[in-house]
Motif scaffolding. Structure first.
Motif, PDB file in Angstrom:
ATOM      1  N   LYS A 697      33.505   7.639 -51.939  1.00  0.00           N
ATOM      2  CA  LYS A 697      33.255   8.980 -51.411  1.00  0.00           C
ATOM      3  C   LYS A 697      31.918   9.066 -50.680  1.00  0.00           C
ATOM      4  CE  LYS A 697      31.764  12.303 -53.874  1.00  0.00           C
ATOM      5  NZ  LYS A 697      31.568  13.467 -54.768  1.00  0.00           N
ATOM      6  N   SER A 698      30.883   8.377 -51.218  1.00  0.00           N
ATOM      7  CA  SER A 698      29.576   8.416 -50.561  1.00  0.00           C
ATOM      8  C   SER A 698      29.654   7.836 -49.156  1.00  0.00           C
ATOM      9  CB  SER A 698      28.545   7.640 -51.388  1.00  0.00           C
ATOM     10  OG  SER A 698      27.321   7.540 -50.693  1.00  0.00           O
ATOM     11  N   ALA A 699      30.396   6.748 -48.993  1.00  0.00           N
ATOM     12  CA  ALA A 699      30.540   6.121 -47.681  1.00  0.00           C
ATOM     13  C   ALA A 699      31.299   7.044 -46.721  1.00  0.00           C
ATOM     14  CB  ALA A 699      31.251   4.788 -47.812  1.00  0.00           C
ATOM     15  N   VAL A 700      32.324   7.727 -47.225  1.00  0.00           N
ATOM     16  CA  VAL A 700      33.092   8.649 -46.386  1.00  0.00           C
ATOM     17  C   VAL A 700      32.212   9.799 -45.917  1.00  0.00           C
ATOM     18  CG1 VAL A 700      35.042  10.252 -46.338  1.00  0.00           C
ATOM     19  CG2 VAL A 700      35.274   8.049 -47.485  1.00  0.00           C
ATOM     20  N   GLU A 701      31.417  10.344 -46.843  1.00  0.00           N
ATOM     21  CA  GLU A 701      30.546  11.471 -46.486  1.00  0.00           C
ATOM     22  C   GLU A 701      29.483  11.040 -45.470  1.00  0.00           C
ATOM     23  OE1 GLU A 701      29.107  12.971 -50.194  1.00  0.00           O
ATOM     24  OE2 GLU A 701      31.098  13.615 -50.865  1.00  0.00           O
ATOM     25  N   THR A 702      28.918   9.849 -45.667  1.00  0.00           N
ATOM     26  CA  THR A 702      27.924   9.337 -44.716  1.00  0.00           C
ATOM     27  C   THR A 702      28.548   9.138 -43.342  1.00  0.00           C
ATOM     28  OG1 THR A 702      26.679   8.230 -46.463  1.00  0.00           O
ATOM     29  CG2 THR A 702      26.356   7.416 -44.223  1.00  0.00           C
ATOM     30  N   PHE A 703      29.756   8.615 -43.334  1.00  0.00           N
ATOM     31  CA  PHE A 703      30.457   8.396 -42.068  1.00  0.00           C
ATOM     32  C   PHE A 703      30.637   9.711 -41.309  1.00  0.00           C
ATOM     33  CE2 PHE A 703      34.716   8.828 -40.174  1.00  0.00           C
ATOM     34  CZ  PHE A 703      34.509   8.100 -39.010  1.00  0.00           C
ATOM     35  N   PHE A 704      31.142  10.741 -41.973  1.00  0.00           N
ATOM     36  CA  PHE A 704      31.366  12.021 -41.294  1.00  0.00           C
ATOM     37  C   PHE A 704      30.055  12.656 -40.860  1.00  0.00           C
ATOM     38  CE2 PHE A 704      35.707  11.910 -43.012  1.00  0.00           C
ATOM     39  CZ  PHE A 704      36.414  12.432 -41.946  1.00  0.00           C
ATOM     40  N   ASN A 726      21.927  -1.359 -54.278  1.00  0.00           N
ATOM     41  CA  ASN A 726      22.583  -1.105 -55.570  1.00  0.00           C
ATOM     42  C   ASN A 726      22.323   0.295 -56.123  1.00  0.00           C
ATOM     43  OD1 ASN A 726      23.687  -3.791 -55.846  1.00  0.00           O
ATOM     44  ND2 ASN A 726      21.595  -4.486 -56.307  1.00  0.00           N
ATOM     45  N   ASP A 727      22.205   1.281 -55.228  1.00  0.00           N
ATOM     46  CA  ASP A 727      21.988   2.642 -55.732  1.00  0.00           C
ATOM     47  C   ASP A 727      23.264   3.473 -55.718  1.00  0.00           C
ATOM     48  OD1 ASP A 727      22.368   3.064 -53.046  1.00  0.00           O
ATOM     49  OD2 ASP A 727      20.519   4.194 -52.720  1.00  0.00           O
ATOM     50  N   GLY A 728      24.361   2.885 -55.221  1.00  0.00           N
ATOM     51  CA  GLY A 728      25.641   3.588 -55.224  1.00  0.00           C
ATOM     52  C   GLY A 728      25.778   4.642 -54.137  1.00  0.00           C
ATOM     53  N   ILE A 729      24.750   4.804 -53.312  1.00  0.00           N
ATOM     54  CA  ILE A 729      24.766   5.808 -52.251  1.00  0.00           C
ATOM     55  C   ILE A 729      24.772   5.098 -50.905  1.00  0.00           C
ATOM     56  CG2 ILE A 729      23.561   7.758 -51.205  1.00  0.00           C
ATOM     57  CD1 ILE A 729      22.310   8.293 -53.946  1.00  0.00           C
ATOM     58  N   SER A 731      24.171   4.428 -47.083  1.00  0.00           N
ATOM     59  CA  SER A 731      23.383   4.810 -45.921  1.00  0.00           C
ATOM     60  C   SER A 731      24.080   4.237 -44.690  1.00  0.00           C
ATOM     61  CB  SER A 731      21.961   4.258 -46.024  1.00  0.00           C
ATOM     62  OG  SER A 731      21.980   2.840 -46.005  1.00  0.00           O
ATOM     63  N   LEU A 732      23.690   4.743 -43.538  1.00  0.00           N
ATOM     64  CA  LEU A 732      24.340   4.289 -42.315  1.00  0.00           C
ATOM     65  C   LEU A 732      24.151   2.792 -42.109  1.00  0.00           C
ATOM     66  CD1 LEU A 732      26.012   5.589 -40.070  1.00  0.00           C
ATOM     67  CD2 LEU A 732      23.903   5.870 -38.755  1.00  0.00           C
ATOM     68  N   GLU A 733      22.987   2.286 -42.479  1.00  0.00           N
ATOM     69  CA  GLU A 733      22.703   0.863 -42.306  1.00  0.00           C
ATOM     70  C   GLU A 733      23.572  -0.017 -43.200  1.00  0.00           C
ATOM     71  OE1 GLU A 733      20.461   3.222 -42.794  1.00  0.00           O
ATOM     72  OE2 GLU A 733      19.710   3.335 -40.729  1.00  0.00           O
ATOM     73  N   GLU A 734      24.164   0.561 -44.236  1.00  0.00           N
ATOM     74  CA  GLU A 734      24.984  -0.221 -45.160  1.00  0.00           C
ATOM     75  C   GLU A 734      26.467  -0.188 -44.784  1.00  0.00           C
ATOM     76  OE1 GLU A 734      22.560   0.125 -49.362  1.00  0.00           O
ATOM     77  OE2 GLU A 734      23.644   1.897 -48.654  1.00  0.00           O
ATOM     78  N   LEU A 735      26.767   0.484 -43.701  1.00  0.00           N
ATOM     79  CA  LEU A 735      28.149   0.551 -43.231  1.00  0.00           C
ATOM     80  C   LEU A 735      28.336  -0.368 -42.031  1.00  0.00           C
ATOM     81  CD1 LEU A 735      28.896   4.386 -43.316  1.00  0.00           C
ATOM     82  CD2 LEU A 735      29.256   2.706 -45.117  1.00  0.00           C
ATOM     83  N   SER A 736      29.451  -1.042 -41.996  1.00  0.00           N
ATOM     84  CA  SER A 736      29.840  -1.827 -40.823  1.00  0.00           C
ATOM     85  C   SER A 736      31.307  -1.536 -40.556  1.00  0.00           C
ATOM     86  CB  SER A 736      29.606  -3.320 -41.045  1.00  0.00           C
ATOM     87  OG  SER A 736      30.423  -3.802 -42.092  1.00  0.00           O
ATOM     88  N   ALA A 737      31.774  -1.976 -39.408  1.00  0.00           N
ATOM     89  CA  ALA A 737      33.158  -1.639 -39.063  1.00  0.00           C
ATOM     90  C   ALA A 737      33.848  -2.773 -38.363  1.00  0.00           C
ATOM     91  CB  ALA A 737      33.193  -0.396 -38.183  1.00  0.00           C
ATOM     92  N   GLU A 738      35.155  -2.791 -38.506  1.00  0.00           N
ATOM     93  CA  GLU A 738      36.011  -3.741 -37.807  1.00  0.00           C
ATOM     94  C   GLU A 738      37.047  -2.927 -37.051  1.00  0.00           C
ATOM     95  OE1 GLU A 738      39.017  -6.843 -39.529  1.00  0.00           O
ATOM     96  OE2 GLU A 738      36.978  -7.577 -39.832  1.00  0.00           O
ATOM     97  N   VAL A 739      37.096  -3.158 -35.747  1.00  0.00           N
ATOM     98  CA  VAL A 739      37.993  -2.376 -34.893  1.00  0.00           C
ATOM     99  C   VAL A 739      39.236  -3.189 -34.588  1.00  0.00           C
ATOM    100  CG1 VAL A 739      38.218  -1.202 -32.676  1.00  0.00           C
ATOM    101  CG2 VAL A 739      36.031  -1.176 -33.895  1.00  0.00           C
ATOM    102  N   MET A 740      40.390  -2.589 -34.749  1.00  0.00           N
ATOM    103  CA  MET A 740      41.645  -3.239 -34.402  1.00  0.00           C
ATOM    104  C   MET A 740      42.101  -2.734 -33.047  1.00  0.00           C
ATOM    105  SD  MET A 740      43.703  -3.010 -37.999  1.00  0.00           S
ATOM    106  CE  MET A 740      45.102  -3.779 -37.225  1.00  0.00           C
TER     107      MET A 740
END
Length: 741
Positions: A697-704, A726-729, A731-740
């Motif tokens: 959920k944290s990743a989804v909220e950060t994404f939006f 390891n804080d469970g929250i 951040s944008l820097e902790e997200l990456s993406a793969e595009v199909m």
């Protein structure tokens, strides 16, 4: 293709209009370009500005035709008596400025459209300019003026110009010498290595020359675009070049975002951050505008066309030649092909396929009784094969049946004997049923068709003493070329293609028969037809003939005469409109139509965050409700991986969920560590599925909250969260993406 990348850069569409609350970049850039002649009336600047406006026409709200007319007239008025152009009005002609003018007027001719008086006059003027350029060739390349020392800059723009007049590297000794000269250039005064390479590749694209190391060269340009030290001029040239070759790739999108960052405001323009920058404002801004315009979309002109076509469907599920007339297989084939481009699933498609399936055995019996290939039977086969509605047994059975109807090896026909039309139908049906192109009957049919005519096909007559083509017509020639295209080289078909091109009417469309004469006097002129014109374009486009924009403009001024016209027009125009094939195709509608954000139980808090972000970024107010299924309208759905069957809404995506992982289009991911975004479509709207486990959920909220939803593109998107601290929250820097895709 899939790429892993930081979400910081996932602006997967350049979207000049991504932020609905701000004036779109392209709109504002055009505001500057359309009045740029007051800043510089140099031929180069006026020509590049004209190119930018032509490419932007129909993609911005303002009607640019008065400005395009003004800039065209300026160039026409300032052409010198020797057919060239100078640095500015009144100056002696030179190769460089003549070449820029020829490129611009060639683009403008395409804008006005084949068959118009403007197209004809501009073509003549541009050809005269091209003749000036050719006469200035010094045996090796081009200098700034005729028969002077070869120079990089006039040579590279001369190739660009000649390519726009239809000359190609493959067939021109002059262009081959020019390419050899350009390839020898390592440096040139006043130009950086990035500018030299970008201009070279622009010219090569125009003359249809592809260097063997093109991928390496494009990769080098991409590396250059990552350098902050790049000048604005270098950046716009490299960006424009990259888009010419790759379209809206990730790298091109990233480059466009950088252009957005460095633009000047009110109105939008770009200036070079080097000495003499004022002289470069118009050219630099023109290249930047061209880059945004190349990837922008034309105005939506057909939003209701598929619905109109569906309304023409008969109660039995088929379509007739006209509304209310009995259903026939040809009209139904083209109607279903058109609707397939808009809908993954639809009740109209299902009904049409049911009607066709039910008709197949009857049509086969008619063919058997007539002992010849029955056209409606073939089109039923083509329809069912197109939608994968035939079993392997049915395919084999129909292959044998079609072969049993041949008159001789590789020939099918009627009481008149072997016919090109019937033989072409046989080839199309056999290939659609999965028969190898190397099958002896297909190869013999190809050989026979290519042997009986040197230009076009029609009714063929064979007697005891002679054989000849009685007539040639566009419809038969199209049927034959459509059959031969998948199994022939362009060179084998070229004489017939040239004949087909000669049949084009002056208004820009194609008739079945252009004209009939008697005693040298024309007694009949055929009218252009929408269905034939679109079929010609769709046949020739994969063979390297770019008629798309001309045909697009032509059909806007011609009314459909029957359902066949409507079906082909609907299918053709699908490429100019929204079709929910990618993530952005859904996202772009959020600010335009009503949406519901539906969430699975236990996800309301995340849904509220998502709603607030979407409302803010798209200036809208979407509905929020618990997910209870897809009912009516457009949706953003927040739910788990296995709560919906994705294939029901997007057959291009397969998603399998196992105990420890998920498999997305045959690629495996760790379950619980990714967010999957998939677009979907159904009869009553579009859907963006956001699939994730609750602990993401944290990743989804950060994404939006990041606003990246405005820019996403791709058939699907996989977002990964790596909790580095390891804080469970997230951040944008902790997200990456793969595009199909």
């Amino acid at each position: 293709m899939r790429r892993a990348l930081s979400l910081l850069f996932i602006a997967m569409l350049l979207l000049p209009y991504a932020n609905v609350t701000a004036k779109p970049v392209l709109e504002s850039a055009v505001d500057f370009i359309k009045d740029s002649k007051s800043i510089s009336n140099e031929t180069k600047s006026v020509s590049l500005a004209l190119m930018a406006m032509v490419e932007s026409a129909g993609k911005v709200e303002e009607d640019l035709s008065p400005y395009i007319d003004e800039y065209v007239n300026f160039l026409l008025e300032n052409q010198n008596p020797d057919d060239g152009w100078g640095y500015s009005p009144g100056q002696s002609s030179d190769v460089l400025d003549t070449s820029y003018a020829v490129v611009a007027l060639s683009k403008a001719a395409e804008y006005y459209g084949y068959g118009t008086s403007q197209h004809t006059s501009l073509r003549i003027v541009a050809d005269r300019g091209a003749k000036f350029i050719k006469n200035a060739f010094n045996g090796e390349a081009w200098g700034y003026t005729p028969n002077t020392k070869s120079e990089f800059y006039p040579t590279v723009i001369a190739l660009w110009a000649l390519g726009n007049r239809g000359y190609s590297w493959e067939s021109s000794y002059m262009l081959k010498r020019g390419v050899s000269f350009l390839e020898s250039i390592k440096s040139y005064p006043g130009f950086t290595s990035t500018e030299i390479e970008a201009l070279r590749l622009i010219a090569y694209k125009s003359i249809k020359y592809t260097p063997r190391d093109i991928e390496k060269r494009l990769a080098s340009l991409k590396d250059s675009l990552d350098k902050s030290s790049l000048s604005t001029k270098e950046r716009v040239l490299a960006t424009y070049t990259l888009i010419l070759y790759e379209g809206v790739s990730f790298d091109a999108a990233k480059a466009l975002l950088t252009l957005e960052d460095i633009k000047k405001e009110n109105p939008t323009y770009w200036e070079n951050n080097l000495p003499m920058r004022d002289r470069e404002i118009v050219p630099v801004s023109s290249y930047a505008t061209l880059s945004f315009a190349l990837v922008a979309e034309k105005s939506r002109v057909i939003e209701k066309l598929p619905e109109k076509l569906k309304s023409m469907q008969n109660d039995d599920g088929g379509w007739g030649y006209r509304v209310g007339s009995p259903s026939n297989e040809i009209a139904t084939y083209y109607a279903l092909k058109a609707l397939k481009k808009y809908y993954f699933t639809d009740i109209s498609i299902d009904k049409g396929l049911e009607w066709t399936s039910a008709r197949l055995s009857t049509l086969k019996e008619i063919s058997e009784k007539q002992k010849e290939l029955y056209g409606p039977y073939v089109y039923a086969i083509l329809t069912l094969a197109e939608f994968n509605m035939l079993s392997d047994e049915q395919k084999e059975e129909n292959i044998e049946f079609i072969k049993s109807l041949k008159m001789e090896d590789g020939k099918w026909g009627s009481f008149l004997g072997p016919q090109p039309f019937d033989t072409a139908l046989a080839i199309r049906a056999l290939l659609a049923l999965g028969l190898s192109p190397e099958d002896s009957d297909i190869q013999k049919a190809k050989k026979w068709l290519l042997s009986v005519s040197k230009e076009g096909w029609g009714i063929f007559l064979r007697t005891k003493y002679y054989e000849y083509m009685v007539t040639q017509d566009v419809s038969t020639t199209l049927e034959v070329l459509e059959a031969l295209a998948p199994i022939s080289t362009k060179e084998e078909l070229e004489p017939h293609i040239e004949w087909l091109l000669k049949q084009r009417n002056e208004d820009g469309g194609w008739p079945d028969i252009k004209e009939n004469t008697l005693g040298g006097v024309v007694i009949y002129r055929g009218e252009s037809h929408i269905d034939l014109t679109i079929r010609v374009e769709e046949l020739l486009e994969p063979l390297g003939y770019n008629l798309r924009d001309e045909v697009f403009n032509w059909i806007q001024t011609h009314e459909e005469e029957n359902i066949l016209d409507s079906a082909l027009k609907t299918g053709f125009l699908s490429q100019f409109r929204f079709v929910a094939k990618g993530v952005y195709d859904v996202i772009k509608l959020i600010g335009e139509e009503n949406f519901t954000l539906a969430y699975a139980p236990g996800r309301r808090e995340t849904a509220e965050v998502a709603k607030e972000a979407v409302d803010n970024f798209f200036n809208t107010n979407i509905t929020l409700e618990e997910f209870k299924g897809i009912n009516d309208g457009n949706y953003i759905v927040l739910t788990d991986y296995n709560d919906v069957n994705i294939s029901d809404y997007n057959p291009d995506i397969t998603l399998k969920v196992n105990d420890s992982n998920i498999v997305l289009n045959e690629k495996t991911y760790d379950k619980g560590k990714i967010i999957v975004l998939v677009p979907g479509k159904y009869e009553k709207g579009v859907i963006l599925f956001v699939l994730y486990p609750e602990d993401m959920k944290s990743a989804v909220e950060t994404f939006f909250n990041s606003g990246l939803i405005k820019y996403l593109k791709g058939k699907a998107l996989v977002i990964k969260f790596e909790d580095k601290n390891n804080d469970g929250i997230a951040s944008l820097e902790e997200l990456s993406a793969e595009v199909m895709g």
